[in-house]
Scaffold this active site. Structure first.
Site, PDB file in Angstrom:
ATOM      1  N   GLY A 272      23.905  13.359  29.908  1.00 19.68           N
ATOM      2  CA  GLY A 272      23.104  14.121  28.947  1.00 19.68           C
ATOM      3  C   GLY A 272      21.923  14.691  29.707  1.00 19.68           C
ATOM      4  CB  CYS A 341      -3.451  11.146  11.274  1.00 18.75           C
ATOM      5  SG  CYS A 341      -4.874  10.216  10.771  1.00 18.75           S
TER       6      CYS A 341
HETATM    7  N1  LLP Z   1      26.999   8.145  27.289  1.00 20.09           N
HETATM    8  C1  LLP Z   1      26.612   7.170  26.438  1.00 20.09           C
HETATM    9  C2  LLP Z   1      27.612   6.293  25.856  1.00 20.09           C
HETATM   10  C3  LLP Z   1      25.253   7.027  26.118  1.00 20.09           C
HETATM   11  O1  LLP Z   1      24.865   6.060  25.297  1.00 20.09           O
HETATM   12  C4  LLP Z   1      24.307   7.916  26.678  1.00 20.09           C
HETATM   13  C5  LLP Z   1      22.884   7.837  26.332  1.00 20.09           C
HETATM   14  C6  LLP Z   1      24.776   8.922  27.555  1.00 20.09           C
HETATM   15  C7  LLP Z   1      26.125   8.988  27.850  1.00 20.09           C
HETATM   16  C8  LLP Z   1      23.863   9.918  28.204  1.00 20.09           C
HETATM   17  O2  LLP Z   1      22.934   9.289  29.007  1.00 20.09           O
HETATM   18  P1  LLP Z   1      22.048  10.180  30.027  1.00 20.09           P
HETATM   19  O3  LLP Z   1      22.971  10.817  31.006  1.00 20.09           O
HETATM   20  O4  LLP Z   1      21.346  11.187  29.213  1.00 20.09           O
HETATM   21  O5  LLP Z   1      21.138   9.199  30.658  1.00 20.09           O
HETATM   22  N2  LLP Z   1      16.164   8.693  24.377  1.00 20.09           N
HETATM   23  C9  LLP Z   1      16.238   8.121  25.711  1.00 20.09           C
HETATM   24  C10 LLP Z   1      17.632   8.107  26.242  1.00 20.09           C
HETATM   25  C11 LLP Z   1      18.653   7.431  25.337  1.00 20.09           C
HETATM   26  C12 LLP Z   1      20.052   7.501  25.878  1.00 20.09           C
HETATM   27  C13 LLP Z   1      21.063   7.022  24.924  1.00 20.09           C
HETATM   28  N3  LLP Z   1      22.404   7.079  25.420  1.00 20.09           N
HETATM   29  C14 LLP Z   1      15.275   8.883  26.632  1.00 20.09           C
HETATM   30  O6  LLP Z   1      14.554   9.765  26.154  1.00 20.09           O
HETATM   31  O7  LLP Z   1      15.189   8.593  27.820  1.00 20.09           O
END
Ligand code: LLP
Length: 422
Positions: A272, A341
């Site tokens: 992602g 706030c």
């Molecule tokens: N695949 C699965 C099964 C996942 O749970 C996730 C992310 C991804 C792929 C993608 O991960 P990435 O490549 O983006 O690291 N809100 C948090 C990140 C939460 C990720 C949740 N799952 C942040 O802002 O760092």
């Protein structure tokens, strides 16, 4: 493949378009995405057979459309994300599956959609195997295994080990094989994702764990997925992961399994952040500059209702001031906060809520500040806290800015609310 990054404390343009022009045309706060940067990141990963975008990072239809047009498959975690993929032109069924549903549960709507549209499911719990088996026997499925260890940029983004709710516990694999057989499901895929924003050392450990589990499942496996988790540099001193080394590890794992099973295996990656983080910029305006004891505060019109990563994880984002005139303004240490706030509405904080300062050019009310590397988990984690509208989103393609989501109106915010008897 880039190895080092440079961030500047000033910025005049994004993807060739002036920040002031963007702010005037679309207002603030506004997210701006650079399409070319996303395409560049997709190409970085071309060694993998398939890149599957974890759309939770940024699921605007225009971004999904860009992914689709560049050959990227998509991951979904809810009925809403399945519908987004469909609305962006993805076929829901095919080989390889263009859309996969990866979760630890089915709610009623998600189960109905995966059954109706024959969407491939990546099961993160034994219950999901049973529920899908009862509703749609004879399917191919993927298992998401929790290998018993994990790692992330924050404890909140670590998705492995026994404190994580994610995936099927590795020791339950035998039980799941039996369950799948009982329900006439064929385990054709194996997937592991140990956390988000992890490092090469931890990511590499996954290969061994996956290979061992794949051996237990046997030749019915047709594909393996390395999951997501690839980090990006948010700070000067950080660098990119060595993608060639990472691919080589996974490719070797895949080749050994292919030799053991006597047929080729597909290798997927599911990022992602890596695909979209650096493409995204949040433009905000400085609305107040005030002194609190020894601290100078820049207060913006964007807050954690727009970008929650600092308050949630103490996440660090590069920031830049849009200069006025040509003379370079001297740097000063400032705290950068938002309009909400709530005292935690600070962009320059560390995990635990400790307020820090950032060295930025001296600036006045009315100037713009750009929060960078904000494309992943930025807009999508926004909220209407304090009755603030969700920001606008703009995609820049070939030097042309396109509004891809208009700013919410007050009517959008209250749509669906009702006063009893009114
Ligand atoms: N695949 C699965 C099964 C996942 O749970 C996730 C992310 C991804 C792929 C993608 O991960 P990435 O490549 O983006 O690291 N809100 C948090 C990140 C939460 C990720 C949740 N799952 C942040 O802002 O760092």
């Amino acid at each position: 493949m880039p190895t080092a990054v440079r961030f500047s404390p000033t910025r005049t343009e994004i993807a060739g378009v002036g920040v002031e022009q963007l702010a005037r045309q679309f207002g603030t706060p506004t997210y701006v995405y650079d399409a070319a940067k996303i395409v560049e990141r997709i190409h970085d990963l071309r060694a993998f057979d398939h890149v599957r975008y974890a759309q939770k990072a940024c699921s605007n239809l225009a971004i999904l459309d860009l992914m689709r047009r560049n050959g990227v498959l998509v991951d979904t975690v809810s009925a809403g994300e399945i519908r987004r993929a469909q609305a962006a032109g993805y076929a829901l069924h095919g080989d390889p599956p263009p859309v996969v549903y990866t979760a630890d549960i089915f709610d009623a709507e998600a189960l109905e959609m995966v059954v109706k549209h024959s969407i491939h499911v990546n099961c993160g719990s034994p219950d999901m195997i049973e529920q899908l088996g009862r509703a749609a026997a004879g399917r191919d499925i993927t298992l998401r295994l929790n290998p018993g260890f994990g790692h992330g940029h924050s404890q909140k983004t670590n998705t492995g080990g026994e404190h994580s709710k994610h995936g099927i516990w590795h020791a339950d694999l035998g039980k799941c094989l039996r369950l799948a057989k009982e329900h006439g499901l064929r385990i054709s895929g194996l997937h592991m994702h140990i956390g988000s924003g992890t490092d090469l050392e931890h990511l590499s450990q996954v290969c061994g764990a996956l290979e061992k589990a794949a051996g237990e499942i046997g030749p019915q496996l047709a594909s393996i997925s390395a999951g997501g988790g690839l980090p990006i540099p948010y700070r000067e001193e950080q660098s990119y992961v060595d993608l060639d080394a990472y691919f080589a590890l996974w490719d070797a794992t895949r080749q050994r399994l292919a030799a053991a099973f006597g047929h080729p295996l597909r290798l997927e990656i599911e990022p992602g952040r890596y695909l979209v983080a650096e493409s995204g910029f949040l433009i905000a305006q400085i609305c107040a500059v005030k002194q609190m004891g020894n601290n100078t505060f820049y207060l913006l019109d964007a807050g954690f209702n727009n970008l929650a990563r600092p308050i949630l994880y103490g996440a660090y984002h590069p920031m830049a001031i849009v200069p006025r005139g040509t003379a370079a303004a001297p740097l000063q240490d400032v705290v950068v906060g938002g309009p909400l706030c709530e005292s935690g509405d600070i962009f320059t904080q560390e995990e635990g809520g400790f307020v820090r300062t950032r060295s930025l050019p001296k600036a006045e009310v009315g100037q713009y500040l750009v929060i960078e590397c904000a494309g992943a988990y930025g807009f999508v984690m926004g909220s209407n806290y304090n009755a603030k509208p969700l920001a606008a989103e703009v995609l820049v393609c070939d030097g042309q800015p396109h509004l891809v989501r208009r700013r919410q109106t007050f009517e959008d915010i209250i749509a669906g609310e009702q006063i009893p008897g009114a």
